[in-house]
Design a protein around this motif. Structure first.
Motif, PDB file in Angstrom:
ATOM      1  N   ILE A 288       0.829  -1.212   0.000  1.00 50.40           N
ATOM      2  CA  ILE A 288       0.000   0.000   0.000  1.00 50.40           C
ATOM      3  C   ILE A 288       0.862   1.259   0.000  1.00 50.40           C
ATOM      4  O   ILE A 288       0.536   2.240  -0.680  1.00 50.40           O
ATOM      5  CB  ILE A 288      -0.961  -0.025   1.210  1.00 50.40           C
ATOM      6  N   ASP A 289       1.967   1.236   0.723  1.00 51.69           N
ATOM      7  CA  ASP A 289       2.852   2.410   0.760  1.00 51.69           C
ATOM      8  C   ASP A 289       3.378   2.766  -0.624  1.00 51.69           C
ATOM      9  O   ASP A 289       3.551   3.956  -0.947  1.00 51.69           O
ATOM     10  CB  ASP A 289       4.027   2.163   1.711  1.00 51.69           C
ATOM     11  N   ASN A 290       3.660   1.768  -1.448  1.00 50.63           N
ATOM     12  CA  ASN A 290       4.152   2.038  -2.804  1.00 50.63           C
ATOM     13  C   ASN A 290       3.123   2.807  -3.626  1.00 50.63           C
ATOM     14  O   ASN A 290       3.476   3.670  -4.440  1.00 50.63           O
ATOM     15  CB  ASN A 290       4.512   0.741  -3.501  1.00 50.63           C
ATOM     16  N   TYR A 291       1.840   2.507  -3.426  1.00 52.96           N
ATOM     17  CA  TYR A 291       0.800   3.195  -4.198  1.00 52.96           C
ATOM     18  C   TYR A 291       0.438   4.538  -3.595  1.00 52.96           C
ATOM     19  O   TYR A 291      -0.026   5.433  -4.311  1.00 52.96           O
ATOM     20  CB  TYR A 291      -0.449   2.298  -4.299  1.00 52.96           C
ATOM     21  N   LYS A 292       0.647   4.707  -2.285  1.00 51.36           N
ATOM     22  CA  LYS A 292       0.385   6.003  -1.670  1.00 51.36           C
ATOM     23  C   LYS A 292       1.300   7.075  -2.238  1.00 51.36           C
ATOM     24  O   LYS A 292       0.905   8.240  -2.372  1.00 51.36           O
ATOM     25  CB  LYS A 292       0.569   5.908  -0.155  1.00 51.36           C
ATOM     26  N   MET A 293       2.509   6.694  -2.601  1.00 52.54           N
ATOM     27  CA  MET A 293       3.463   7.662  -3.151  1.00 52.54           C
ATOM     28  C   MET A 293       3.011   8.186  -4.509  1.00 52.54           C
ATOM     29  O   MET A 293       3.255   9.354  -4.829  1.00 52.54           O
ATOM     30  CB  MET A 293       4.844   7.001  -3.283  1.00 52.54           C
ATOM     31  N   ASN A 294       2.340   7.332  -5.293  1.00 49.13           N
ATOM     32  CA  ASN A 294       1.914   7.736  -6.638  1.00 49.13           C
ATOM     33  C   ASN A 294       0.474   8.219  -6.671  1.00 49.13           C
ATOM     34  O   ASN A 294      -0.031   8.589  -7.736  1.00 49.13           O
ATOM     35  CB  ASN A 294       2.073   6.564  -7.602  1.00 49.13           C
ATOM     36  N   ALA A 295      -0.218   8.177  -5.539  1.00 50.43           N
ATOM     37  CA  ALA A 295      -1.613   8.633  -5.501  1.00 50.43           C
ATOM     38  C   ALA A 295      -1.805   9.515  -4.281  1.00 50.43           C
ATOM     39  O   ALA A 295      -2.622   9.225  -3.392  1.00 50.43           O
ATOM     40  CB  ALA A 295      -2.557   7.425  -5.469  1.00 50.43           C
ATOM     41  N   GLN A 296      -1.053  10.612  -4.225  1.00 49.78           N
ATOM     42  CA  GLN A 296      -1.073  11.470  -3.041  1.00 49.78           C
ATOM     43  C   GLN A 296      -2.396  12.209  -2.862  1.00 49.78           C
ATOM     44  O   GLN A 296      -2.735  12.635  -1.763  1.00 49.78           O
ATOM     45  CB  GLN A 296       0.079  12.481  -3.132  1.00 49.78           C
ATOM     46  N   LYS A 297      -3.140  12.375  -3.955  1.00 50.27           N
ATOM     47  CA  LYS A 297      -4.417  13.085  -3.867  1.00 50.27           C
ATOM     48  C   LYS A 297      -5.555  12.183  -3.391  1.00 50.27           C
ATOM     49  O   LYS A 297      -6.669  12.665  -3.191  1.00 50.27           O
ATOM     50  CB  LYS A 297      -4.777  13.684  -5.231  1.00 50.27           C
ATOM     51  N   LYS A 298      -5.270  10.890  -3.221  1.00 53.79           N
ATOM     52  CA  LYS A 298      -6.309   9.950  -2.825  1.00 53.79           C
ATOM     53  C   LYS A 298      -5.937   9.307  -1.488  1.00 53.79           C
ATOM     54  O   LYS A 298      -4.767   9.017  -1.229  1.00 53.79           O
ATOM     55  CB  LYS A 298      -6.505   8.872  -3.888  1.00 53.79           C
ATOM     56  N   ALA A 299      -6.963   9.095  -0.668  1.00 57.78           N
ATOM     57  CA  ALA A 299      -6.750   8.478   0.643  1.00 57.78           C
ATOM     58  C   ALA A 299      -6.866   6.970   0.513  1.00 57.78           C
ATOM     59  O   ALA A 299      -7.899   6.449   0.068  1.00 57.78           O
ATOM     60  CB  ALA A 299      -7.794   9.000   1.634  1.00 57.78           C
ATOM     61  N   ILE A 300      -5.802   6.263   0.867  1.00 55.94           N
ATOM     62  CA  ILE A 300      -5.792   4.802   0.832  1.00 55.94           C
ATOM     63  C   ILE A 300      -5.694   4.307   2.264  1.00 55.94           C
ATOM     64  O   ILE A 300      -4.678   4.525   2.940  1.00 55.94           O
ATOM     65  CB  ILE A 300      -4.617   4.266  -0.014  1.00 55.94           C
ATOM     66  N   LEU A 301      -6.732   3.631   2.739  1.00 55.88           N
ATOM     67  CA  LEU A 301      -6.820   3.220   4.133  1.00 55.88           C
ATOM     68  C   LEU A 301      -6.742   1.701   4.238  1.00 55.88           C
ATOM     69  O   LEU A 301      -7.354   0.970   3.448  1.00 55.88           O
ATOM     70  CB  LEU A 301      -8.150   3.700   4.738  1.00 55.88           C
ATOM     71  N   LEU A 302      -5.974   1.245   5.238  1.00 55.75           N
ATOM     72  CA  LEU A 302      -5.839  -0.193   5.485  1.00 55.75           C
ATOM     73  C   LEU A 302      -6.487  -0.533   6.818  1.00 55.75           C
ATOM     74  O   LEU A 302      -6.159   0.066   7.853  1.00 55.75           O
ATOM     75  CB  LEU A 302      -4.359  -0.591   5.507  1.00 55.75           C
ATOM     76  N   ASN A 303      -7.412  -1.507   6.768  1.00 57.15           N
ATOM     77  CA  ASN A 303      -8.077  -1.992   7.980  1.00 57.15           C
ATOM     78  C   ASN A 303      -7.963  -3.507   8.035  1.00 57.15           C
ATOM     79  O   ASN A 303      -8.380  -4.201   7.108  1.00 57.15           O
ATOM     80  CB  ASN A 303      -9.560  -1.591   7.996  1.00 57.15           C
TER      81      ASN A 303
END
Length: 421
Positions: A288-303
């Protein structure tokens, strides 16, 4: 209709044979040996010990057919043989039915029938006096032996049933041929539809691969051209930056080629996953961290559910690619919020939810097909060539699990579920 024609012919033949046999059995002949002894005033004919014709004289002859009775009687002086046939007003139905039954048997018809002898369109005699349901099927004899305004009528019930029994084989063959023709037409239509879909998929794939490959190739070409022609001062920093761009694009090309090769490899039965125990939280967080870097405008949440086990027995690389493909799909097509839910119990469940929902029901049924992409006309704003979700489904199946998509409450959920052995 063949059935009616057969019955008509059988009746006519039976009537003809009846009158031919009747003429043979009911005729007498007279031979005059001595013309001088012939008395034209009176002729008496006897046979089988009874008198058949009492007298022939001028008074007994019809003046309508013989203008001069005396002249006609004179003609008898020159006649040596006289043949006389006797007609009856009634029909021997027993004999006629015997002849008719023979004809019907010859044509393989077993029917119950009734015969009427008609005179002047009225029933003169009938072969059956009891109640008889004749139905609507009637045939009248056309024999030339019948007198004027006289006919033999044949009636029988259940004509439809008889016709069906007689034509059953032909009907069955016709129905089978019809079914075969309809099947062939529907199959041909299905094949044409499949070929059309394959052609569309092929064209879309070529178009997408062209766009996907063209971008890194153009970037690498531009970087090399800049180093060759526009870096006259031999700026090391600029050269390294251009080389880094080229290296990134080459890795991107390599990834795309590997993905296509992996898709082809999924069809083989010899490919075995190398499973091992993996810490689920660390494994998922890294992806998930790898995709957070390329999608900074979107919130990616892990539960991760509270009852989840810490480790799962999986193949981390390919299953990680599957989770990454689902996240990438949500980043490309979904809204600003992407939620990843993980439940690690008897089975490992990975669920990626994005809002708002962008798929239709018809599209969701095809989303895991190879090379399928959601139609966007001629636009290529979103890159890809339709193998990511196909790859997800096949990897899940290699793990003995499933991959599915659920459309609910204006959201799209992709779910991977694999056994946790």
């Amino acid at each position: 209709m063949e059935f009616k024609s057969d019955i008509q012919k059988a009746l006519d033949v039976a009537i003809d044979n009846y009158f031919i046999d009747f003429a043979k059995d009911n005729s007498v002949s007279l031979r005059v040996n001595n013309a001088g002894d012939f008395n034209s005033e009176k002729i008496t004919i006897k046979g089988q010990n009874r008198q058949i014709i009492d007298k022939i004289n001028g008074d007994s002859l019809s003046s309508a057919s013989i203008p001069k009775a005396s002249d006609s009687l004179k003609m008898l002086n020159n006649i040596r043989d006289i043949y006389i046939s006797i007609n009856e007003d009634s029909i021997n139905f027993t004999k006629l039915k015997g002849l008719l039954n023979s004809e019907l048997d010859r044509k393989n018809y077993d029917i119950s029938y009734k015969l009427n002898h008609l005179k002047n369109d009225s029933i003169y005699a009938s072969s059956r006096t009891e109640n008889f349901t004749s139905g609507d099927f009637t045939v009248q004899g056309k024999s030339t032996y019948l007198k004027s305004r006289e006919s033999i009528e044949l009636l029988f019930p259940n004509a439809i049933i008889i016709i069906l029994k007689k034509s059953l084989f032909s009907i069955v063959i016709s129905l089978l041929l019809m079914v075969c023709i309809l099947f062939a037409l529907f199959y041909m239509q299905w094949v044409i539809k499949q070929q059309k879909q394959l052609s569309e998929i092929k064209d879309d794939l070529i178009s997408n691969i062209t766009h996907e490959f063209k971008t890194p190739i153009s970037t690498i070409g531009a970087a090399l051209e800049s180093i060759r022609y526009f870096n006259t001062n031999n700026d090391i920093e600029k050269t390294n930056r251009y080389l880094d761009y080229s290296d990134q694009q080459l890795k991107k090309l390599e990834t795309m080629v590997d993905q296509l090769m992996d898709t082809a490899l999924l069809k083989t039965e010899n490919w075995i996953l190398e499973k091992r125990q993996v810490n689920i939280h660390n494994w998922a967080a890294e992806i998930i961290d790898n995709y957070k870097m390329n999608a900074q405008k979107k919130a990616i949440l892990l539960n991760i559910s509270k009852d989840s086990k810490s480790e799962a027995y999986i193949e981390p690389f390919h299953l990680g690619n599957c989770l990454g493909a689902l996240i990438d799909n949500a980043v490309k097509y979904g809204g600003d919020k992407i939620e990843i839910l993980i439940d690690n119990g008897e089975s490992l469940t990975l669920q990626v939810i994005d809002e708002p929902g962008h798929l239709t029901k018809n599209q969701s049924e095809k989303i895991f097909d190879k090379f399928y992409r959601v139609p966007q006309g001629n636009l290529h704003n979103v890159k890809g060539y339709g193998v990511g979700l196909y790859y997800v489904k096949k990897i899940a199946e290699k793990h003995g699990g499933t991959a599915e998509v659920i459309l609910k409450n204006n959201s799209t959920s992709f779910i991977i579920s694999v056994p946790n052995e």
